[in-house]
Design a protein around this motif. Sequence first.
Motif, PDB file in Angstrom:
ATOM      1  N   VAL A  18      -5.224 -31.542  -9.910  1.00  0.00           N
ATOM      2  CA  VAL A  18      -3.615 -30.092 -10.354  1.00  0.00           C
ATOM      3  C   VAL A  18      -5.141 -29.562  -9.255  1.00  0.00           C
ATOM      4  O   VAL A  18      -4.351 -28.534  -8.464  1.00  0.00           O
ATOM      5  N   ALA A  19      -6.154 -29.267  -9.242  1.00  0.00           N
ATOM      6  CA  ALA A  19      -7.242 -28.263  -8.798  1.00  0.00           C
ATOM      7  C   ALA A  19      -6.668 -27.818  -6.992  1.00  0.00           C
ATOM      8  O   ALA A  19      -6.695 -27.399  -6.813  1.00  0.00           O
ATOM      9  N   ARG A  20      -6.714 -29.370  -7.184  1.00  0.00           N
ATOM     10  CA  ARG A  20      -6.338 -29.858  -5.084  1.00  0.00           C
ATOM     11  C   ARG A  20      -5.696 -29.170  -5.007  1.00  0.00           C
ATOM     12  O   ARG A  20      -5.185 -28.180  -3.836  1.00  0.00           O
ATOM     13  N   LEU A  21      -3.727 -29.152  -5.365  1.00  0.00           N
ATOM     14  CA  LEU A  21      -2.862 -28.951  -5.052  1.00  0.00           C
ATOM     15  C   LEU A  21      -2.933 -26.960  -5.151  1.00  0.00           C
ATOM     16  O   LEU A  21      -2.359 -27.011  -3.846  1.00  0.00           O
ATOM     17  N   ALA A  22      -3.451 -26.543  -6.216  1.00  0.00           N
ATOM     18  CA  ALA A  22      -4.068 -24.810  -5.975  1.00  0.00           C
ATOM     19  C   ALA A  22      -4.437 -24.595  -4.786  1.00  0.00           C
ATOM     20  O   ALA A  22      -4.268 -23.284  -4.893  1.00  0.00           O
ATOM     21  N   CYS A  23      -5.449 -25.139  -4.489  1.00  0.00           N
ATOM     22  CA  CYS A  23      -5.794 -24.431  -3.036  1.00  0.00           C
ATOM     23  C   CYS A  23      -5.223 -24.519  -1.645  1.00  0.00           C
ATOM     24  O   CYS A  23      -4.888 -23.990  -1.082  1.00  0.00           O
ATOM     25  N   SER A  24      -3.464 -24.984  -1.897  1.00  0.00           N
ATOM     26  CA  SER A  24      -2.574 -24.792  -0.831  1.00  0.00           C
ATOM     27  C   SER A  24      -1.917 -23.739  -1.072  1.00  0.00           C
ATOM     28  O   SER A  24      -1.330 -23.366  -2.213  1.00  0.00           O
ATOM     29  N   SER A  32      -7.879 -30.264   0.357  1.00  0.00           N
ATOM     30  CA  SER A  32      -6.897 -29.031   1.109  1.00  0.00           C
ATOM     31  C   SER A  32      -6.870 -29.536   2.050  1.00  0.00           C
ATOM     32  O   SER A  32      -5.224 -28.897   2.608  1.00  0.00           O
ATOM     33  N   HIS A  33      -7.048 -29.244   2.458  1.00  0.00           N
ATOM     34  CA  HIS A  33      -6.660 -29.025   4.240  1.00  0.00           C
ATOM     35  C   HIS A  33      -5.628 -30.471   4.613  1.00  0.00           C
ATOM     36  O   HIS A  33      -4.636 -30.233   5.135  1.00  0.00           O
ATOM     37  N   ASP A  34      -5.769 -31.285   3.861  1.00  0.00           N
ATOM     38  CA  ASP A  34      -4.723 -32.672   4.310  1.00  0.00           C
ATOM     39  C   ASP A  34      -4.204 -32.112   3.405  1.00  0.00           C
ATOM     40  O   ASP A  34      -2.966 -32.806   4.041  1.00  0.00           O
ATOM     41  N   ILE A  35      -3.539 -31.714   2.599  1.00  0.00           N
ATOM     42  CA  ILE A  35      -2.358 -31.138   1.799  1.00  0.00           C
ATOM     43  C   ILE A  35      -1.662 -30.213   2.203  1.00  0.00           C
ATOM     44  O   ILE A  35      -0.733 -30.436   3.590  1.00  0.00           O
ATOM     45  N   TRP A  61      -1.747 -49.488   8.234  1.00  0.00           N
ATOM     46  CA  TRP A  61      -2.466 -47.991   7.930  1.00  0.00           C
ATOM     47  C   TRP A  61      -1.879 -48.280   6.238  1.00  0.00           C
ATOM     48  O   TRP A  61      -1.338 -48.972   5.799  1.00  0.00           O
ATOM     49  N   GLN A  62      -3.104 -47.136   5.586  1.00  0.00           N
ATOM     50  CA  GLN A  62      -3.046 -47.634   3.959  1.00  0.00           C
ATOM     51  C   GLN A  62      -2.599 -46.089   3.604  1.00  0.00           C
ATOM     52  O   GLN A  62      -3.163 -45.180   3.985  1.00  0.00           O
ATOM     53  N   ALA A  63      -1.585 -46.395   2.770  1.00  0.00           N
ATOM     54  CA  ALA A  63      -1.073 -45.066   2.586  1.00  0.00           C
ATOM     55  C   ALA A  63      -1.632 -44.339   1.123  1.00  0.00           C
ATOM     56  O   ALA A  63      -2.405 -45.114   0.663  1.00  0.00           O
ATOM     57  N   GLN A  64      -2.173 -42.950   1.507  1.00  0.00           N
ATOM     58  CA  GLN A  64      -2.300 -42.145   0.260  1.00  0.00           C
ATOM     59  C   GLN A  64      -1.144 -41.377  -0.740  1.00  0.00           C
ATOM     60  O   GLN A  64      -0.618 -41.534  -0.079  1.00  0.00           O
ATOM     61  N   THR A  65      -2.048 -40.404  -1.577  1.00  0.00           N
ATOM     62  CA  THR A  65      -0.565 -39.716  -1.681  1.00  0.00           C
ATOM     63  C   THR A  65      -1.857 -37.695  -1.291  1.00  0.00           C
ATOM     64  O   THR A  65      -3.248 -38.148  -1.534  1.00  0.00           O
ATOM     65  N   PRO A  66      -0.882 -36.461  -0.700  1.00  0.00           N
ATOM     66  CA  PRO A  66       0.289 -36.666  -1.312  1.00  0.00           C
ATOM     67  C   PRO A  66       1.450 -37.503  -0.035  1.00  0.00           C
ATOM     68  O   PRO A  66       0.802 -37.033   0.977  1.00  0.00           O
ATOM     69  N   GLN A  67       2.398 -37.532  -0.651  1.00  0.00           N
ATOM     70  CA  GLN A  67       3.828 -37.829  -0.047  1.00  0.00           C
ATOM     71  C   GLN A  67       4.678 -37.388  -0.123  1.00  0.00           C
ATOM     72  O   GLN A  67       5.019 -36.718  -1.551  1.00  0.00           O
ATOM     73  N   VAL A  68       5.145 -36.121   0.562  1.00  0.00           N
ATOM     74  CA  VAL A  68       6.283 -35.240   0.830  1.00  0.00           C
ATOM     75  C   VAL A  68       7.162 -35.931   1.275  1.00  0.00           C
ATOM     76  O   VAL A  68       7.526 -35.599   2.955  1.00  0.00           O
ATOM     77  N   ARG A 126       7.084 -40.124   8.834  1.00  0.00           N
ATOM     78  CA  ARG A 126       5.503 -39.470   9.388  1.00  0.00           C
ATOM     79  C   ARG A 126       4.399 -40.303   8.477  1.00  0.00           C
ATOM     80  O   ARG A 126       4.079 -40.092   7.495  1.00  0.00           O
ATOM     81  N   LEU A 127       3.683 -40.541   9.124  1.00  0.00           N
ATOM     82  CA  LEU A 127       1.928 -41.044   8.753  1.00  0.00           C
ATOM     83  C   LEU A 127       1.354 -39.194   9.401  1.00  0.00           C
ATOM     84  O   LEU A 127       0.966 -39.503  10.821  1.00  0.00           O
ATOM     85  N   VAL A 128       0.655 -38.923   8.746  1.00  0.00           N
ATOM     86  CA  VAL A 128      -0.427 -37.804   9.277  1.00  0.00           C
ATOM     87  C   VAL A 128      -1.590 -38.711   8.454  1.00  0.00           C
ATOM     88  O   VAL A 128      -2.244 -38.909   7.282  1.00  0.00           O
ATOM     89  N   THR A 129      -3.189 -38.253   9.974  1.00  0.00           N
ATOM     90  CA  THR A 129      -4.759 -39.577   9.564  1.00  0.00           C
ATOM     91  C   THR A 129      -4.920 -38.408   8.093  1.00  0.00           C
ATOM     92  O   THR A 129      -4.947 -36.846   8.198  1.00  0.00           O
ATOM     93  N   GLY A 130      -5.419 -38.986   7.066  1.00  0.00           N
ATOM     94  CA  GLY A 130      -6.042 -37.784   5.973  1.00  0.00           C
ATOM     95  C   GLY A 130      -6.901 -38.570   5.944  1.00  0.00           C
ATOM     96  O   GLY A 130      -8.015 -39.663   6.723  1.00  0.00           O
ATOM     97  N   SER A 131      -8.021 -38.057   5.185  1.00  0.00           N
ATOM     98  CA  SER A 131      -9.588 -38.366   5.121  1.00  0.00           C
ATOM     99  C   SER A 131      -9.894 -39.851   3.974  1.00  0.00           C
ATOM    100  O   SER A 131      -8.825 -39.457   3.268  1.00  0.00           O
ATOM    101  N   ARG A 132     -10.733 -40.545   4.746  1.00  0.00           N
ATOM    102  CA  ARG A 132     -10.983 -41.246   3.810  1.00  0.00           C
ATOM    103  C   ARG A 132     -11.725 -40.769   2.657  1.00  0.00           C
ATOM    104  O   ARG A 132     -12.506 -42.328   1.182  1.00  0.00           O
TER     105      ARG A 132
END
Length: 249
Positions: free
Chosen positions: A41-47, A116-119, A179-186, A221-227
Motif C-alpha cells: 500500500v505504501a508503494r502505491l501511495a508514492c504514485s 514507484s517509478h514503475d507504478i 516475458w515474466q508478468a508482474q503487477t501492477p496490471q492496469v 501492452r507490456l511495460v518493462t519493470g524492475s527485477r
Amino acid sequence: MNTIPRIHAMIVAAGRGSRFGASIAKQYTKLQDQTLLQHSVARLACSTYIDKCLLVVAADDSTAQTLDFALPIHYAVGGIERWQSVQAGVEAISNAGAKDSDLVLIHDAARPAVPSHDIDQVIEAAILEPYGAILATPVADTLKESYLQSIAQSELVDNTISSSTHPYAKRTIDRSNMWQAQTPQVFRLDQLQKVLAYVAEHQLAITDEASAFEHLQLPIRLVTGSRQNIKLTYPEDATLLAAILNAQS
C-alpha cells in the motif's frame, strides 16, 4: 481535450499463499516491522495518480482492519479463486460510481518492492491504451520444457526395486519473446468487467488478469519493470525481499 482517467487502485489479498507454507497468510508476513500488505500500500501511495486503495480480503480476515496504511482504505470480500476476488473488487469500484473509461490498477500484496517509478510508468502506458498495460520483465534465464519419466531404483536396505517419477529436460524454449508478468496490471474498467464475465462463463483457469484479455485476443501492452519487483512465493524469498527493501530505503 483529453482528460486523464481516474485511477482506482486495488490490492488482492484474499489468498493464503499455500506455497509459502506459513501458518499465517503471507501478506501478513513482516519485513522491517511492516507487513507485506502495508509495504505494498505504501508503494502505491508514492504514485501521484493514486489517492486511495481498495483491499480485497478473505471473508474470515480479521487482520487487515487492525493495521495502519499509507492510504485511505476501503474493503471488499474476495472469492476462492483470484479472478473471483478481482471481480468482487471491480464490482465494488463500479458500484461506487466509477466510469467505464476509468482505469483499475491491480497489485499483488506479495510484491512490496515495486519501484514507484514503475507504478507511474504502467499507469501512463495504460492511459494511452484501449484495454490496458502490465509490468513485466523479459525472461533472462534459459527456459526448459520438461517431461515426466518413471525410473526403477534399487533400495539398498532390502534389495527391492521401486519406481519414482522425475522431470527431465525435453527441449529448450526460445526466450526471445518471453516475458515474466508482474503487477501492477492496469485495465479499462468496462473492458475488465467484460473479460472477467467471460472467464466466469467459460470457467477459465487464469493466473493473472492479462491472460483473460489474451483469451479474447485483446492487446495488452507490456511495460518493462524492475527485477527488484519480486513476489514473495517461497520462504527463501523473504531474505531477498528484505535486502531489496533495505537497499531501496
